[in-house]
Design a protein around this motif. Structure first.
Motif, mmCIF file in Angstrom:
data_model
loop_
_atom_site.group_PDB
_atom_site.id
_atom_site.type_symbol
_atom_site.label_atom_id
_atom_site.label_comp_id
_atom_site.label_asym_id
_atom_site.label_seq_id
_atom_site.Cartn_x
_atom_site.Cartn_y
_atom_site.Cartn_z
ATOM 1 N N GLY A 149 -14.353 -25.511 6.205
ATOM 2 C CA GLY A 149 -13.496 -24.119 6.000
ATOM 3 C C GLY A 149 -12.542 -24.260 5.073
ATOM 4 N N PRO A 150 -12.001 -23.208 4.509
ATOM 5 C CA PRO A 150 -10.842 -23.332 3.374
ATOM 6 C C PRO A 150 -9.744 -24.219 3.608
ATOM 7 C CG PRO A 150 -11.009 -20.991 4.596
ATOM 8 C CD PRO A 150 -12.203 -21.830 5.053
ATOM 9 N N ASN A 177 -6.616 -27.338 -4.101
ATOM 10 C CA ASN A 177 -6.113 -26.353 -5.205
ATOM 11 C C ASN A 177 -5.326 -24.909 -4.608
ATOM 12 O OD1 ASN A 177 -5.392 -25.395 -7.628
ATOM 13 N ND2 ASN A 177 -7.834 -25.217 -8.333
ATOM 14 N N PRO A 178 -4.551 -25.080 -3.681
ATOM 15 C CA PRO A 178 -4.148 -23.772 -2.982
ATOM 16 C C PRO A 178 -3.602 -22.696 -4.055
ATOM 17 C CG PRO A 178 -2.535 -25.709 -2.928
ATOM 18 C CD PRO A 178 -3.696 -26.265 -3.534
ATOM 19 N N ALA A 179 -3.717 -21.406 -3.573
ATOM 20 C CA ALA A 179 -3.216 -20.262 -4.362
ATOM 21 C C ALA A 179 -1.517 -20.505 -4.573
ATOM 22 C CB ALA A 179 -3.298 -19.004 -3.677
ATOM 23 N N PHE A 221 -2.933 -19.564 5.724
ATOM 24 C CA PHE A 221 -4.341 -19.120 5.295
ATOM 25 C C PHE A 221 -3.944 -18.071 3.855
ATOM 26 C CE2 PHE A 221 -7.689 -15.674 4.600
ATOM 27 C CZ PHE A 221 -8.785 -16.318 4.959
ATOM 28 N N VAL A 277 -3.404 -20.815 1.066
ATOM 29 C CA VAL A 277 -4.604 -21.636 0.576
ATOM 30 C C VAL A 277 -5.308 -20.700 -0.101
ATOM 31 C CG1 VAL A 277 -6.378 -23.020 0.922
ATOM 32 C CG2 VAL A 277 -4.302 -23.547 2.124
ATOM 33 N N THR A 278 -6.125 -19.909 0.665
ATOM 34 C CA THR A 278 -6.870 -18.872 -0.373
ATOM 35 C C THR A 278 -6.066 -17.710 -1.165
ATOM 36 O OG1 THR A 278 -6.752 -17.224 1.694
ATOM 37 C CG2 THR A 278 -8.049 -19.082 1.926
ATOM 38 N N ARG A 308 -5.730 -14.970 -0.279
ATOM 39 C CA ARG A 308 -5.842 -13.573 0.340
ATOM 40 C C ARG A 308 -4.624 -13.371 1.276
ATOM 41 N NH1 ARG A 308 -11.980 -14.061 2.967
ATOM 42 N NH2 ARG A 308 -11.293 -12.068 4.086
ATOM 43 N N MET A 318 -10.838 -11.576 10.991
ATOM 44 C CA MET A 318 -11.759 -12.687 9.960
ATOM 45 C C MET A 318 -12.815 -13.053 11.159
ATOM 46 S SD MET A 318 -9.001 -14.683 8.088
ATOM 47 C CE MET A 318 -7.605 -13.937 7.481
ATOM 48 N N ILE A 336 -12.533 -27.435 -6.890
ATOM 49 C CA ILE A 336 -12.045 -26.399 -5.895
ATOM 50 C C ILE A 336 -11.114 -25.488 -6.246
ATOM 51 C CG2 ILE A 336 -10.994 -26.639 -3.274
ATOM 52 C CD1 ILE A 336 -12.142 -29.581 -3.319
ATOM 53 N N LYS A 384 -8.610 -22.614 -4.215
ATOM 54 C CA LYS A 384 -8.057 -21.671 -3.187
ATOM 55 C C LYS A 384 -8.859 -22.258 -1.920
ATOM 56 C CE LYS A 384 -6.657 -18.004 -6.229
ATOM 57 N NZ LYS A 384 -6.698 -16.692 -6.493
ATOM 58 N N GLY A 385 -9.064 -23.418 -1.570
ATOM 59 C CA GLY A 385 -9.828 -24.227 -0.417
ATOM 60 C C GLY A 385 -11.516 -24.041 -0.552
ATOM 61 N N ILE A 409 -15.921 -16.477 6.252
ATOM 62 C CA ILE A 409 -14.618 -17.207 6.024
ATOM 63 C C ILE A 409 -15.058 -18.657 5.441
ATOM 64 C CG2 ILE A 409 -12.279 -17.927 6.830
ATOM 65 C CD1 ILE A 409 -12.701 -15.051 6.761
ATOM 66 N N GLY A 410 -15.147 -19.658 6.617
ATOM 67 C CA GLY A 410 -15.534 -20.759 6.378
ATOM 68 C C GLY A 410 -17.058 -21.304 6.952
#
Lengths: 652, 55
Positions: free
Chosen positions: A23-24, A186-188, A515, A518-519, A521, A531, B19, B21-22, B51-52
């Motif tokens: 997962g992210p 590498n989070p947003a 969430f 990191v992403t 979104r 989701m 990588i 943003k996750g 998602i993941g």
């Protein structure tokens, strides 16, 4: 996996696939429970996709090595090791010889082999000999415990993924990676990530000591709670409490667990993966040697302890140790042996069938003997290792056992053995088990605490709503690479005064922030459910594709719903009598206990079917339990292959 | 320590995905029938829907 398998694929066909994803959000150091993996495959027990959520460092190491997901299919001809080296950017496949046979030693040897100088860089996924010879093999996911300078592991236990792994002749998958920080994903928005991580970690650190003390006792705190609420499985789920339970709960394990940091992910403040050092088994290949036992958790204590009538912390540790080393799921092992013991006590099977073993409840030596047999695929243990659904068929066909009685007491649904909660007085948890996609595992819908302990869902509608919301939301954690414990096991001090305490609103807000950070979104708490709802429904259609996934498969044995026998009824007579009189307005004065068992059964079975109706409607499914076209369109999973499966099953 | 014997039968070098943003947006497939190692991109739509993912 959908693309890899057809509707006819069996667990041991080469095209069956093992997928590991993280997962992210997985791999965020310091976020409580922020390093989980989810593993999927077609299960040998159920014939449908199983998913199992697991700690250890493998998932994050694999991702930081460059892969969101790893998929393993086909079958090797000889013993094989797969090595993902994220430091050297190389992937290698090896033929392996002279490996240790059990997971305990193999994890250690391979960790040191692949990075002798920095073993912390290595995480190993292994099974074991039990996985080769049973249908409920587990996978051990390792990490290096820097404080103790030893390899530790957690288990992707459920549904026999270890069996698929062993069948493919994979001995291990190894990932190697170097330093990890909050920047690794590498989070947003790094600052927002740091803030939410710090907030959640701090709260757990402050409140866990006042609430569950999981950083000291792990999940063994549940033993006294479940015992007090009559929910601790005793003697194959016949009873829900026992006067000796205090010798196998937190009261004892707190003093046995080795002190030190026990997070299965870096910096986790729940840190519940406790273990016991210098343990000396009294049976099997490690007899008399000193070993480290990873565990036990609540499920193992209840499944391999109280449910077997074994009230002995030492024996539970020994069962835990050998199950891990052999690559066996402690839940399926415990629940299967409990079934066997009840069959034995009722003379459905005798010493003629059990290699002469007395398998009465409480017989710890023979419980261990069965486990050693499972590792070798020998004797009666080889039969037990096929799981309850298969045992019922074998006992009926070969031993002439009463099938109807076994259907009532065999604690499996969809072919998977129950995890360890008595559900007789919690209709919500009966649905939580019976309507779970993969079979009766509490990670999908663990409502017993909310229903029985907190009484958060008093009405029928509340329960149906909960059976929509909770399974969907709990799915979200697996998709994101997270552990669920920090969400609702430790709650804010003012949580009970909130609008819907069961959902733990403050934590939902943090997860949405996590969430988003990191992403990138931007998501609010209300977005999280959407989701996972798509994935949840997709998995239901996947079950349908594999020939299951309809109403008839969402059943549970009557033992999960009410008292099967007069003995059980009379053990809680006042409770059941009161229900017949007050809830169902019956005149019971002339009724025998046998009559009362039958009367209660009729009412409770009706109630369970009504629950199914309500939950299917709430989930947007037909009354046969199939997602409607409208539902799959709303969720954006109306792929042509999905529509085809629905059409084949009469849903257009 | 126990002596083990590993014989390398396949190896690839790869360029590690950055990588973002996750996500790495890559999946790794190991096919044991053909002893094959392949790397595949993950599409944006799949990522947004699942998602993941679970696999």
């Amino acid at each position: 996996m959908w693309n890899a398998v057809s509707g006819d694929t069996k667990w041991n066909d080469p095209e069956n696939t093992i997928c590991i994803s993280s997962g992210p959000l997985g791999g965020t150091p310091g976020y409580p429970g922020g390093g989980k993996s989810i593993v999927t495959s077609i299960s040998p027990l159920t014939g449908v996709p199983i998913d199992s959520n697991v700690g250890g460092y493998f998932g994050p190491y694999k991702k930081f090595s460059g892969f969101d997901v790893i998929q393993v299919d086909g079958k090797a001809k000889t013993d094989t090791i797969i090595f993902i080296d994220g430091i050297e950017s190389k992937i290698k496949i090896f033929e392996a010889k002279d490996l240790p046979t059990d997971s305990y030693e193999l994890s250690d040897v391979l960790t040191r082999h692949f990075d002798e100088d920095k073993p912390v860089n290595v995480s190993v996924v292994t099974a074991g000999p039990g996985a080769e010879h049973t249908f409920f093999g587990c996978l051990n996911f390792s990490w290096w415990d820097a404080g103790r300078k030893r390899v530790r592991y957690k288990q992707a236990g459920r549904g026999g993924i270890g069996t698929v792994f062993a069948d493919k002749k994979v001995k291990a998958i190894v990932a190697r990676y170097g330093a990890i920080s909050m920047k690794s994903n590498n989070p947003a928005d790094l600052d927002a990530l740091k803030l939410v991580t710090k907030s959640h970690a701090k709260e757990i650190k402050e409140l866990d000591p006042k609430q569950n003390r999981m950083s000291l006792v792990g999940t063994t705190h549940l033993v006294p709670i479940m015992n007090d609420h009559d929910c601790l499985p005793v003697h194959n789920f016949k009873f829900g409490s026992h006067p000796e339970s205090h010798v196998i709960g937190e009261e004892v394990y707190e003093h046995i667990f080795d002190k030190g940091f026990d997070g299965c992910w870096r910096g986790c403040t729940v840190a519940c993966s406790h273990g016991v050092k210098d343990f000396s088994p009294f049976t099997g290949p490690y007899r008399g040697k000193k070993v480290f036992v990873d565990g036990p958790e609540y499920e193992t204590v209840a499944g391999c302890g109280s449910s077997l009538g074994i009230f002995d912390a030492h024996t539970i540790l020994e069962i835990n140790f050998y199950c891990d080393a052999y690559g066996l799921d402690t839940i399926s092992v415990g629940t299967s042996i409990a079934f066997v013991m009840e069959c034995f006590e009722n003379n459905l099977i005798t010493t003629d069938h059990t290699d002469g073993m007395d398998l009465s409840f409480g017989n710890r030596f023979n419980a261990l003997k069965i486990i050693h047999q499972m590792a070798k695929g020998e004797g009666f243990g080889a039969i037990v290792g096929k799981g309850i659904r298969n045992m019922k068929k074998i006992f009926a066909k070969d031993f002439g056992a009463d099938m109807a009685f076994m259907q009532d007491i065999g604690m499996e649904s969809k072919g998977l053995e129950f995890s360890e909660y008595i559900t007789k007085e919690s209709l919500a948890q009966q649905g939580g088990y019976g309507l779970a996609l993969k079979g009766p595992q509490h990670d999908e819908a663990w409502l017993i605490f909310l229903d029985m302990v907190h009484n958060f869902m008093p009405t029928f509608e509340d329960k149906a709503e909960a059976l929509h919301w909770f399974p969907m939301f709990r799915t979200w954690f697996g998709l994101c690479g997270l552990c669920k414990l920090p969400w609702n096991d430790i709650v804010p001090e003012d949580n009970k005064n909130t609008f819907e305490p069961a959902k733990v609103a403050k934590h939902l807000g943090w997860y949405a922030d996590f969430f988003s950070a990191v992403t990138g979104r931007k998501s609010g708490p209300e977005d999280l459910l959407a989701m996972s709802e798509g994935v949840y429904n997709f998995q239901r259609v996947f079950n349908l594709k594999m020939g299951f996934g309809t109403r008839e498969h969402d059943t549970v044995p009557y033992r999960a719903v009410g008292p099967v026998t007069v003995e059980e009824y009379e053990s809680r007579q006042k409770r059941y009598d009161d229900q017949l009189k007050e809830k169902y307005d019956m005149d019971i004065r002339e009724m025998s206990s046998k009559d009362k068992v039958a009367a209660l059964r009729q009412k409770r079975e009706e109630q369970y079917e009504q629950l199914k109706d309500a939950v299917y409607a709430r989930r947007g499914w037909t009354q046969n339990g199939i997602p409607t076209v409208k539902t799959v369109k709303r969720l954006g999973i109306d792929f042509p292959e999905v529509m085809e499966v629905l059409k084949k099953n009469g849903v257009e | 320590m126990k002596q083990i014997h590993l014989k390398e039968i396949k190896a690839i070098s790869y360029e590690k995905a950055e990588i973002k943003k996750g996500y790495t947006d890559q999946s790794l497939r190991i096919n044991l029938d053909a002893t094959d190692i392949t790397i595949h991109p993950i599409e944006e739509k799949v990522k947004n829907t699942f998602i993941g993912g679970k696999g």
